[in-house]
Design an enzyme around this catalytic site. Sequence first.
Site, PDB file in Angstrom:
ATOM      1  N   LYS A  67       0.809  -1.227   0.000  1.00 45.08           N
ATOM      2  CA  LYS A  67       0.000   0.000   0.000  1.00 45.08           C
ATOM      3  C   LYS A  67       0.843   1.278   0.000  1.00 45.08           C
ATOM      4  CE  LYS A  67      -4.184  -1.989   1.950  1.00 45.08           C
ATOM      5  NZ  LYS A  67      -5.252  -1.865   2.945  1.00 45.08           N
ATOM      6  N   ASP A 111     -10.047   2.703   1.868  1.00 42.30           N
ATOM      7  CA  ASP A 111     -10.109   2.048   3.184  1.00 42.30           C
ATOM      8  C   ASP A 111     -10.762   2.962   4.226  1.00 42.30           C
ATOM      9  OD1 ASP A 111      -8.870  -0.378   2.510  1.00 42.30           O
ATOM     10  OD2 ASP A 111      -6.867   0.426   2.859  1.00 42.30           O
TER      11      ASP A 111
END
Length: 271
Positions: A67, A111
């Site tokens: 990420k 997210d």
Amino acid sequence: MPRLAVLGYPVGHSRSPAMHGAALAELGLGEEWSYEAIEVTPDAFEARVRAMPGEGFAGANVTVPHKGAALSLADELSETAREIGAANTLVFAGGEGGEAEEVVVRAENTDAEGFLRSLPGSPSGRRALVLGAGGAARAIVWALLREGAGVEVWNRTELRSRHLSEELGGETVGEPDQSAYELIVNTTAVGLGGEDPFAELPLAAEGFAASQTVVDMVYGGEPTALLRAAAAAGATTVDGIEILVQQGALSLETWTGRPAPLETMRAAARG
Ligand code: ATR
């Protein structure tokens, strides 16, 4: 025939291919679009991503441990991804059938918003405890602060929670009082390998209250020991699958421009 994928290492356990495959079929895009899992090591990650637009990929999800790398290699960042310091969604725009260098790689983070959507109500004005200080914690802390929650961060290695608080906000807490929070979020890996959360985290199984919302980002086939104890006390619980579904729905909407079929995604993710 646009392709989509999740990139991770390892990635075999990911529920994203089943979840997105079911969603694409429900939207009537099952013949056109595809979604696959691609295992790629950190060393090979950037080259793999750069090759994807030329192979017909329209975008990708990015999971552990890529990420941060996804953010670094992108040509464009959403403000959310930049502030959080991590990206879970890539969009490849332009350069259709053309040169790879014409393609713009855009990095986004769903997210944070996915987490907020998984909560039963707004965390505005609530006192929240976030356990952990890794990549997952960053998105959660950012989201809670943006919504106006009071955020305290506990981490096994306190230096990391201090750094996180200095960068994003919130306060580091060494010995949290479990009964003082309206929202408790476990972002650590504790429970993934069968560890006892009440041995590893500053929580007691009997310490939850019915007024609390307890979130565990760890997911498997069964409710985690943490969520079982919270539910036994009457607390509202949210599991990692619901967050996976919500972040995946936002990514899918970004790629296809169509509203995501949440119920279908939930059913497929739960297997
Ligand atoms: P992610 O991106 O999923 O957040 P990470 O950056 O590797 O992954 O972070 C993992 C988190 O789980 C960290 O907060 C880690 O604590 P440390 O910073 O002290 O390593 C936490 N963690 C992992 N195993 C743990 C354990 N047994 N007890 C407590 N915390 C644990």
